[in-house]
Motif scaffolding. Structure first.
Motif, PDB file in Angstrom:
ATOM      1  N   ASP A 299       1.010  -0.861  -0.093  1.00  0.00           N
ATOM      2  CA  ASP A 299       0.020   0.137  -0.049  1.00  0.00           C
ATOM      3  C   ASP A 299       0.275   1.284  -0.134  1.00  0.00           C
ATOM      4  O   ASP A 299       0.515   2.086  -0.524  1.00  0.00           O
ATOM      5  CB  ASP A 299      -1.238   0.314   1.387  1.00  0.00           C
ATOM      6  CG  ASP A 299      -2.311  -0.814   1.120  1.00  0.00           C
ATOM      7  OD1 ASP A 299      -2.591  -0.969  -0.368  1.00  0.00           O
ATOM      8  OD2 ASP A 299      -2.892  -1.338   2.050  1.00  0.00           O
ATOM      9  N   GLU A 300       2.416   0.938   0.524  1.00  0.00           N
ATOM     10  CA  GLU A 300       2.973   2.652   0.789  1.00  0.00           C
ATOM     11  C   GLU A 300       3.668   2.566  -0.426  1.00  0.00           C
ATOM     12  O   GLU A 300       3.830   3.832  -0.612  1.00  0.00           O
ATOM     13  CB  GLU A 300       4.219   2.202   1.977  1.00  0.00           C
ATOM     14  CG  GLU A 300       3.101   1.953   3.188  1.00  0.00           C
ATOM     15  CD  GLU A 300       4.257   1.869   4.769  1.00  0.00           C
ATOM     16  OE1 GLU A 300       4.589   2.477   5.362  1.00  0.00           O
ATOM     17  OE2 GLU A 300       5.094   1.016   3.617  1.00  0.00           O
ATOM     18  N   ILE A 302       2.911   1.784  -3.688  1.00  0.00           N
ATOM     19  CA  ILE A 302       1.681   1.800  -4.780  1.00  0.00           C
ATOM     20  C   ILE A 302       0.722   3.870  -4.209  1.00  0.00           C
ATOM     21  O   ILE A 302       0.801   4.553  -5.160  1.00  0.00           O
ATOM     22  CB  ILE A 302      -0.015   1.508  -4.267  1.00  0.00           C
ATOM     23  CG1 ILE A 302       0.358   0.067  -4.632  1.00  0.00           C
ATOM     24  CG2 ILE A 302      -1.061   1.988  -5.529  1.00  0.00           C
ATOM     25  CD1 ILE A 302      -1.032  -0.427  -4.584  1.00  0.00           C
ATOM     26  N   GLU A 303       0.916   4.374  -3.295  1.00  0.00           N
ATOM     27  CA  GLU A 303       1.371   5.513  -2.960  1.00  0.00           C
ATOM     28  C   GLU A 303       2.408   5.832  -3.162  1.00  0.00           C
ATOM     29  O   GLU A 303       1.689   7.677  -4.177  1.00  0.00           O
ATOM     30  CB  GLU A 303       0.465   6.144  -1.509  1.00  0.00           C
ATOM     31  CG  GLU A 303       0.695   7.367  -1.213  1.00  0.00           C
ATOM     32  CD  GLU A 303       0.483   7.290   0.258  1.00  0.00           C
ATOM     33  OE1 GLU A 303       0.668   8.726   0.854  1.00  0.00           O
ATOM     34  OE2 GLU A 303       0.547   6.301   0.953  1.00  0.00           O
ATOM     35  N   LYS A 304       3.352   6.217  -2.735  1.00  0.00           N
ATOM     36  CA  LYS A 304       4.927   6.556  -3.639  1.00  0.00           C
ATOM     37  C   LYS A 304       4.608   6.542  -4.831  1.00  0.00           C
ATOM     38  O   LYS A 304       5.700   7.428  -6.157  1.00  0.00           O
ATOM     39  CB  LYS A 304       5.864   5.743  -3.039  1.00  0.00           C
ATOM     40  CG  LYS A 304       6.101   6.169  -1.556  1.00  0.00           C
ATOM     41  CD  LYS A 304       7.554   4.979  -0.840  1.00  0.00           C
ATOM     42  CE  LYS A 304       7.625   5.853   0.300  1.00  0.00           C
ATOM     43  NZ  LYS A 304       9.426   4.992   0.677  1.00  0.00           N
ATOM     44  N   LEU A 305       4.248   5.080  -5.529  1.00  0.00           N
ATOM     45  CA  LEU A 305       4.604   5.631  -7.406  1.00  0.00           C
ATOM     46  C   LEU A 305       3.366   6.331  -8.251  1.00  0.00           C
ATOM     47  O   LEU A 305       3.795   7.119  -9.326  1.00  0.00           O
ATOM     48  CB  LEU A 305       4.123   3.912  -8.140  1.00  0.00           C
ATOM     49  CG  LEU A 305       4.713   2.893  -7.753  1.00  0.00           C
ATOM     50  CD1 LEU A 305       4.595   1.607  -7.980  1.00  0.00           C
ATOM     51  CD2 LEU A 305       6.325   3.314  -7.972  1.00  0.00           C
ATOM     52  N   PRO A 342      -1.068  -5.690  -9.941  1.00  0.00           N
ATOM     53  CA  PRO A 342      -2.360  -5.190 -10.700  1.00  0.00           C
ATOM     54  C   PRO A 342      -3.707  -4.131  -9.999  1.00  0.00           C
ATOM     55  O   PRO A 342      -4.323  -3.987 -10.585  1.00  0.00           O
ATOM     56  CB  PRO A 342      -3.129  -7.013  -8.714  1.00  0.00           C
ATOM     57  CG  PRO A 342      -2.057  -7.460  -9.132  1.00  0.00           C
ATOM     58  CD  PRO A 342      -0.662  -6.899  -9.075  1.00  0.00           C
ATOM     59  N   HIS A 343      -3.068  -3.443  -8.902  1.00  0.00           N
ATOM     60  CA  HIS A 343      -3.480  -2.215  -8.688  1.00  0.00           C
ATOM     61  C   HIS A 343      -3.249  -0.555  -9.687  1.00  0.00           C
ATOM     62  O   HIS A 343      -4.381  -0.754 -11.002  1.00  0.00           O
ATOM     63  CB  HIS A 343      -2.787  -1.663  -7.575  1.00  0.00           C
ATOM     64  CG  HIS A 343      -3.571   0.060  -7.628  1.00  0.00           C
ATOM     65  ND1 HIS A 343      -4.055   0.354  -6.492  1.00  0.00           N
ATOM     66  CD2 HIS A 343      -3.076   1.152  -7.682  1.00  0.00           C
ATOM     67  CE1 HIS A 343      -4.944   1.327  -6.183  1.00  0.00           C
ATOM     68  NE2 HIS A 343      -3.785   1.931  -7.133  1.00  0.00           N
ATOM     69  N   PHE A 344      -2.462  -1.298 -10.598  1.00  0.00           N
ATOM     70  CA  PHE A 344      -1.895  -0.855 -12.187  1.00  0.00           C
ATOM     71  C   PHE A 344      -2.448  -1.027 -12.969  1.00  0.00           C
ATOM     72  O   PHE A 344      -3.475  -0.248 -13.657  1.00  0.00           O
ATOM     73  CB  PHE A 344      -0.767  -0.246 -12.008  1.00  0.00           C
ATOM     74  CG  PHE A 344      -0.282   1.078 -11.206  1.00  0.00           C
ATOM     75  CD1 PHE A 344      -0.124   1.934 -10.835  1.00  0.00           C
ATOM     76  CD2 PHE A 344       1.143  -0.393  -9.520  1.00  0.00           C
ATOM     77  CE1 PHE A 344       0.482   3.247  -9.856  1.00  0.00           C
ATOM     78  CE2 PHE A 344       0.868   1.120  -8.696  1.00  0.00           C
ATOM     79  CZ  PHE A 344       1.438   2.454  -8.914  1.00  0.00           C
ATOM     80  N   ALA A 345      -3.056  -2.248 -13.198  1.00  0.00           N
ATOM     81  CA  ALA A 345      -3.855  -2.881 -14.942  1.00  0.00           C
ATOM     82  C   ALA A 345      -4.904  -2.765 -14.309  1.00  0.00           C
ATOM     83  O   ALA A 345      -5.417  -2.602 -15.128  1.00  0.00           O
ATOM     84  CB  ALA A 345      -3.708  -4.818 -14.548  1.00  0.00           C
TER      85      ALA A 345
END
Length: 367
Positions: A299-300, A302-305, A342-345
């Protein structure tokens, strides 16, 4: 945003097995390939055990036999160590032997320690002039017969043998941080490799702005791609951050040795210089390292990305080779594949669906 991984074979002690380094490297490459990473990047370095890759074309040709889909890139070739004819031919042959998967990444070079042994001791800053003469010559050799009369190289009519499998040639990527290199690279139609090193996240936006400025100054060129790399470690629990930070800080002291040529290297193993000798010491503060680099839970991360995507980054590259224990490199890849990608996909699929649904309405309004 797509994802890539940068890995190298590495040893930090004579007790570390070279065969383990080979096997670990191959295992990571297979995981990245099966997990859907777009590109695997590997470096060129000489005489230092912490990055074992005297010829990345050899490494990528070998990896092509153990992977199926992943693109295979040099990040990066060091321009002053090559001649145009040799580089053109070796790259083109690698393109054939990898089935047309080669991504051609090149840089001026970084380690003064290496320059003293591989480039006659020239200042590593001069490497950019070599690169600016070398890359256009390689492009012309890939295209056909060409004679060169430059500052660093001179040769009569010659050509690349073989010619690349990809036509007109593999994608060219140039490592860049300063505005002049961004401008030159985009002006010749190259893509950009960049890194904020250990700087705060704001540096990602600064590099993105340099990219946009160079794009605006070259409207004649199609938009190239921007790759950005950071040291990356993904872990299950927030409290696991200290292991990643400790290894990153220790590796930074090896880096400072080689970059500034201020320490000793014994039988290929650089010493970690004292903190008193480290440049930009604030970047070695443990909390700053944790915040600045791509360290965190899924989760961290994903936020940084999001900072990278907002800056216009097309490909985020996980830098895994900083003496991170092999089991943590594997865990990082697994967590990234299973929980981050998977979040970005899913978001990309949602955007594509929304675009498809609104396209007919836009067309009707335009009609």
């Amino acid at each position: 945003m797509k994802f890539a991984v940068s890995i190298s074979m590495e040893r930090f002690s004579p007790d570390d097995s070279m065969q383990d380094a080979v096997n670990n490297f191959r295992t990571l490459a297979r995981i990245a390939d099966e997990g859907g990473f777009e590109t695997l990047w590997t470096a060129e370095h000489h005489t230092i055990e912490c990055t074992i890759s005297p010829n990345p074309f050899t490494v990528l040709t070998w990896l092509a036999q153990h992977t199926d889909r992943i693109r295979l890139g040099t990040a990066t070739l060091v321009a002053p160590y090559w001649s145009p004819i040799r580089l053109a031919g070796e790259a083109a042959l690698c393109d054939h032997l990898t089935g047309g998967r080669l991504e051609f990444g090149i840089a001026r070079g970084a380690y003064q320690y290496e320059f003293d042994r591989m480039a006659g001791g020239i200042p590593q800053q001069e490497g950019v002039a070599f690169m600016k003469e070398l890359v256009p010559a390689v492009q012309k050799l890939w295209a056909g017969d060409y004679a060169h009369d430059g500052h660093y190289w001179k040769f009569p009519v010659a050509t690349s043998v073989p010619k690349p499998l990809q036509q007109p040639h593999p994608r060219i990527w140039v490592a860049a941080r300063d505005p002049g290199t961004f401008d030159w690279a985009i002006g010749i139609g190259a893509n950009i490799l960049s890194t904020p090193l250990s700087s705060p996240p704001a540096e990602v936006g600064v590099l993105g702005e340099k990219f946009r400025k160079a794009l605006a100054d070259h409207p004649e060129r199609p938009r190239p791609r921007l790759m950005m790399q950071r040291r990356t470690c993904v872990y299950d629990r927030q409290e696991d951050w200290e292991v990643a930070v400790r290894h990153s800080v220790d590796y930074g002291r090896y880096f400072e040795n080689l970059m500034q040529n201020i320490g000793t290297v014994t039988n290929g193993f650089p010493e970690a210089v004292p903190f008193e000798a480290v440049a930009n010491r604030a970047n070695y503060n443990p909390q700053a390292v944790r915040d600045n680099l791509m360290f965190g839970t899924p989760d961290e991360v994903i936020e940084k990305l999001q900072v990278y995507e907002d800056a216009g980054v097309d490909q985020y590259c996980l830098g895994l080779s900083f003496n991170l224990p092999f089991e943590l490199q594997v865990k990082t890849l697994r967590l990234f594949i299973d929980e981050v990608m998977p979040h970005f996909a899913a978001r990309d699929r949602d955007r594509a669906r929304d675009h498809a649904q609104t396209a007919p309405r836009r067309a009707a309004v335009g009609h």
